[in-house]
Write an enzyme that holds these catalytic residues in place. Structure first.
Site, PDB file in Angstrom:
ATOM      1  N   ARG A 122       0.815  -1.215   0.000  1.00 44.25           N
ATOM      2  CA  ARG A 122       0.000   0.000   0.000  1.00 44.25           C
ATOM      3  C   ARG A 122       0.849   1.265   0.000  1.00 44.25           C
ATOM      4  O   ARG A 122       0.448   2.283  -0.568  1.00 44.25           O
ATOM      5  CB  ARG A 122      -0.937  -0.010   1.207  1.00 44.25           C
ATOM      6  CG  ARG A 122      -2.062  -0.986   1.005  1.00 44.25           C
ATOM      7  CD  ARG A 122      -2.999  -1.005   2.172  1.00 44.25           C
ATOM      8  NE  ARG A 122      -4.307  -1.513   1.755  1.00 44.25           N
ATOM      9  CZ  ARG A 122      -5.258  -1.876   2.588  1.00 44.25           C
ATOM     10  NH1 ARG A 122      -5.057  -1.781   3.896  1.00 44.25           N
ATOM     11  NH2 ARG A 122      -6.409  -2.317   2.144  1.00 44.25           N
TER      12      ARG A 122
ATOM     13  N   LYS B 107     -15.671 -17.776   3.734  1.00 41.89           N
ATOM     14  CA  LYS B 107     -17.063 -17.681   4.169  1.00 41.89           C
ATOM     15  C   LYS B 107     -17.985 -17.118   3.100  1.00 41.89           C
ATOM     16  O   LYS B 107     -17.748 -16.051   2.568  1.00 41.89           O
ATOM     17  CB  LYS B 107     -17.145 -16.804   5.428  1.00 41.89           C
ATOM     18  CG  LYS B 107     -16.548 -17.499   6.642  1.00 41.89           C
ATOM     19  CD  LYS B 107     -16.329 -16.539   7.783  1.00 41.89           C
ATOM     20  CE  LYS B 107     -17.615 -16.313   8.567  1.00 41.89           C
ATOM     21  NZ  LYS B 107     -17.366 -15.361   9.692  1.00 41.89           N
TER      22      LYS B 107
ATOM     23  N   GLY C 257      -7.324  -9.719   0.141  1.00 41.32           N
ATOM     24  CA  GLY C 257      -6.034  -9.751   0.837  1.00 41.32           C
ATOM     25  C   GLY C 257      -5.331 -11.087   0.720  1.00 41.32           C
ATOM     26  O   GLY C 257      -4.139 -11.163   0.383  1.00 41.32           O
TER      27      GLY C 257
ATOM     28  N   GLY D 142     -13.148  -3.890   0.569  1.00 37.97           N
ATOM     29  CA  GLY D 142     -14.581  -3.586   0.626  1.00 37.97           C
ATOM     30  C   GLY D 142     -15.016  -2.522  -0.372  1.00 37.97           C
ATOM     31  O   GLY D 142     -16.117  -2.588  -0.927  1.00 37.97           O
TER      32      GLY D 142
HETATM   33  P1  ADP Z   1      -9.576 -12.901   0.342  1.00 33.70           P
HETATM   34  O1  ADP Z   1      -8.818 -12.288   1.502  1.00 33.70           O
HETATM   35  O2  ADP Z   1      -8.694 -13.143  -0.848  1.00 33.70           O
HETATM   36  O3  ADP Z   1     -10.826 -12.154   0.018  1.00 33.70           O
HETATM   37  P2  ADP Z   1     -10.954 -14.731   2.093  1.00 33.70           P
HETATM   38  O4  ADP Z   1     -10.509 -13.917   3.256  1.00 33.70           O
HETATM   39  O5  ADP Z   1     -12.369 -14.713   1.727  1.00 33.70           O
HETATM   40  O6  ADP Z   1     -10.060 -14.353   0.810  1.00 33.70           O
HETATM   41  O7  ADP Z   1     -10.580 -16.252   2.322  1.00 33.70           O
HETATM   42  C1  ADP Z   1      -9.279 -16.658   2.530  1.00 33.70           C
HETATM   43  C2  ADP Z   1      -9.212 -17.792   3.508  1.00 33.70           C
HETATM   44  O8  ADP Z   1     -10.038 -18.858   3.108  1.00 33.70           O
HETATM   45  C3  ADP Z   1      -7.810 -18.335   3.607  1.00 33.70           C
HETATM   46  O9  ADP Z   1      -7.374 -18.184   4.937  1.00 33.70           O
HETATM   47  C4  ADP Z   1      -7.974 -19.802   3.238  1.00 33.70           C
HETATM   48  O10 ADP Z   1      -7.175 -20.673   4.025  1.00 33.70           O
HETATM   49  C5  ADP Z   1      -9.428 -20.052   3.524  1.00 33.70           C
HETATM   50  N1  ADP Z   1      -9.935 -21.228   2.804  1.00 33.70           N
HETATM   51  C6  ADP Z   1     -10.176 -21.332   1.484  1.00 33.70           C
HETATM   52  N2  ADP Z   1     -10.609 -22.562   1.173  1.00 33.70           N
HETATM   53  C7  ADP Z   1     -10.641 -23.270   2.331  1.00 33.70           C
HETATM   54  C8  ADP Z   1     -11.033 -24.584   2.676  1.00 33.70           C
HETATM   55  N3  ADP Z   1     -11.448 -25.457   1.750  1.00 33.70           N
HETATM   56  N4  ADP Z   1     -10.962 -24.955   3.979  1.00 33.70           N
HETATM   57  C9  ADP Z   1     -10.541 -24.084   4.905  1.00 33.70           C
HETATM   58  N5  ADP Z   1     -10.156 -22.819   4.640  1.00 33.70           N
HETATM   59  C10 ADP Z   1     -10.211 -22.408   3.374  1.00 33.70           C
HETATM   60 MG    MG Z   2      -9.174 -12.342   3.632  1.00 32.38          MG
END
Ligand code: ADP
Ligand code: MG
Length: 393
Positions: A35, A195, A345, A368
Site C-alpha cells: 500500500r 465464508k 487480501g 470492501g
Molecule cells: P480474500 O482475503 O482473498 O478475500 P478470504 O478472506 O475470503 O479471501 O478467504 C481466505 C481464507 O479462506 C484463507 O485463509 C484460506 O485458508 C481459507 N480457505 C479457502 N478454502 C478453504 C477450505 N477449503 N478450507 C478451509 N479454509 C479455506
Molecule cells: Mg481475507
C-alpha cells in the site's frame, strides 16, 4: 470521470494527499508495504513539480483514541527508505500546523493516524476545515477508503472547500474496475475464500453481471451442501444453505454457467486424497482444496473469457499442498489473454508468495471499496471529487 492530479496546477502548492497506509504491522515492523508503494507514483509526480506534500492516513481501528501500537511512525520511517529522503512526522495536528509553513518544495510530511481523532470518522465539519487549512489542494489516492465518508476522504472538500482530484493509484483502480462494470464478454468470475456470508452480497451482484461463475474454496462447500452432498468435517455454513440455493437458482435463471467443485482434495490427520464431490466427503475428512478435474473444468470455462475477476483462494492456501488449486488457477490466468483483475487480501498474498502477480493485469487493493464499486454503487470519496464543495461539478 474524476479529474486527476494531472488536471490541476500542483507546482509549488501544498497538497494534502489521502493515502491508505493501513499496512499490516507485527511488533512495529511492516509486514507488507504494497500500500505504501502504491502511493509512490503520485508522490513522485508531486515532488518532481515542487509541491509540498502532506500525507493523511489511518491505521487500524483506534476508535478515536490514541493507541501507541497503531502509530504511523514506523510507516514514516519506511517511506523515508523508499523515497531516500527525510519524511517529517507530525504527531499532533498543532505540530503540522506549525511545520507546514516551513516545508520546502518537494518535502513530505506524514500526519499521525487520523483515527486517533474521533472527528475523522464522524466527518466533523470543523475538523475537516482544520485539515483543509493545512493545504491548497486535495488529492485522494486511497481508493480502499473511498466508500467511507470521513473527514480525510470527503470533509476536506465538502466542508474545507479545497479543490479535490484523484491520484494515480485511485485512478488505476477505478479504470480497472470500470472494465469489470462494463466488461468485454464473456465475463467470468472466480470466487473462493472461507465464508459465503462475507461474500454473499458480492456474489448476488456478480450473478447479474457475469457469464460464468466458478466457485471454490471453503465457500463452495456450502453450495455443495445445498445440493445435498456430504461434507464430512469440512468448513460449512449450514445456515447459509438457503442463500446458496437461491444464488444457484438466480444464476440458472440468468443463464450464468456455474462451475462447482467436481472433485475435492480432502484430508484427515495428515492423510490426503482426492474424492469425487458427488461421492461425498468421508466422515472425519475435511475438503481443503479443489481437485484436478475441477481445475480442468475451470480451464475450459476460462478458455474463451475476455474478462476475468478473481477473489478468494480456492483452498487452505496457508498449508501445503492445499495451495495447488489456487496456484493452478493463477497459471491458467497467466496464460489467458483476457483482461484479468484479482482482489482480496489473501488472494493477493498468495500471488505474491508464488511470484505470480504477473498472472493478472490489475491487483485490486480496494477490499470492501472494490466490492461496493462492483455492485455499481457510487463511493462518497469519489462522488465528492466529481461534484466538489456544494455538490456542483
Ligand atoms: P480474500 O482475503 O482473498 O478475500 P478470504 O478472506 O475470503 O479471501 O478467504 C481466505 C481464507 O479462506 C484463507 O485463509 C484460506 O485458508 C481459507 N480457505 C479457502 N478454502 C478453504 C477450505 N477449503 N478450507 C478451509 N479454509 C479455506
Ligand atoms: Mg481475507
Amino acid at each position: 470521470m474524476v479529474k486527476s492530479v494531472q488536471d490541476i496546477e500542483v507546482e509549488g502548492r501544498t497538497s494534502l494527499v489521502r493515502v491508505d497506509y493501513n499496512v499490516p504491522l507485527a511488533e512495529g515492523t511492516i509486514v507488507d508495504d504494497t500500500r505504501i508503494r502504491a502511493s509512490l507514483p503520485t508522490l513522485s509526480y508531486l515532488r518532481e513539480r515542487g509541491a509540498r506534500v502532506i500525507l493523511l492516513s489511518h491505521l487500524g481501528r483506534p476508535k478515536g483514541k490514541v493507541q501507541k501500537e497503531l502509530s504511523l511512525f514506523p510507516v514514516a520511517r519506511h517511506l523515508e527508505s523508499l523515497l531516500q529522503e527525510d519524511v517529517l512526522f507530525a504527531e499532533r495536528l498543532e505540530e503540522a500546523e506549525r511545520a507546514r509553513q516551513d516545508l520546502s518544495p518537494g518535502q513530505v510530511m506524514l500526519l499521525e493516524n487520523l483515527r486517533f481523532y474521533p472527528e475523522e470518522e464522524h466527518n466533523d465539519p470543523s475538523f475537516s476545515r482544520r485539515l483543509a487549512s493545512l493545504g491548497e489542494i486535495f488529492i485522494n489516492d486511497a481508493f480502499s477508503v473511498s466508500h467511507r465518508a470521513h473527514a480525510s476522504t470527503v470533509g476536506i472538500v465538502q466542508y474545507g472547500g479545497l479543490p479535490g482530484v484523484a491520484g494515480f493509484s485511485l485512478l488505476e483502480e477505478v479504470k480497472a474496475l470500470d472494465r469489470l462494470l462494463h466488461p468485454q464478454r464473456p465475463f467470468v468470475a472466480v470466487v473462493g475464500g472461507a465464508k459465503i456470508s462475507d461474500k454473499l452480497e458480492s456474489l448476488q451482484a456478480l450473478v447479474e453481471r457475469v457469464d460464468g461463475l466458478l466457485l471454490g474454496g471453503a465457500m463452495a462447500n456450502t453450495f455443495l451442501l445445498a445440493l445435498g452432498y456430504e461434507l464430512g468435517d469440512s468448513l460449512v455454513e449450514a445456515e447459509e444453505r438457503g442463500h446458496a440455493w437461491d444464488l444457484l437458482q438466480r444464476a440458472y435463471a440468468a443463464d450464468v454457467k456455474v462451475v462447482l467443485p467436481e472433485d475435492l482434495v480432502v484430508a484427515k490427520d495428515g492423510h490426503i486424497k482426492v474424492i469425487e464431490a458427488q461421492a461425498g466427503v468421508p466422515s472425519g475428512y475435511r475438503a481443503l482444496d479443489i481437485g484436478p478435474r475441477t481445475l480442468d473444468a475451470y480451464g475450459q470455462a476460462l478458455a474463451g473469457a475476455a474478462t476475468v475477476f478473481w477473489n478468494g483462494p480456492l483452498g487452505l492456501v496457508e498449508k501445503e499442498p492445499f495451495h495447488e488449486g489456487s496456484v493452478g488457477l493463477a497459471r491458467l490466468l497467466a496464460a489467458s489473454s483476457a483482461f484479468r483483475v484479482a482482489g482480496g487480501g489473501d488472494s493477493l498474498a498468495l500471488l505474491r508468495r508464488f511470484h505470480l502477480t504477473h498472472a493478472v493485469d490489475h491487483l485490486s487493493l480496494g477490499g470492501g471499496a472494490s466490492l461496493e464499486y462492483l455492485r455499481g454503487d457510487s463511493l462518497p470519496g469519489i462522488e465528492v471529487l466529481l461534484h466538489g464543495k456544494d455538490g456542483q461539478p
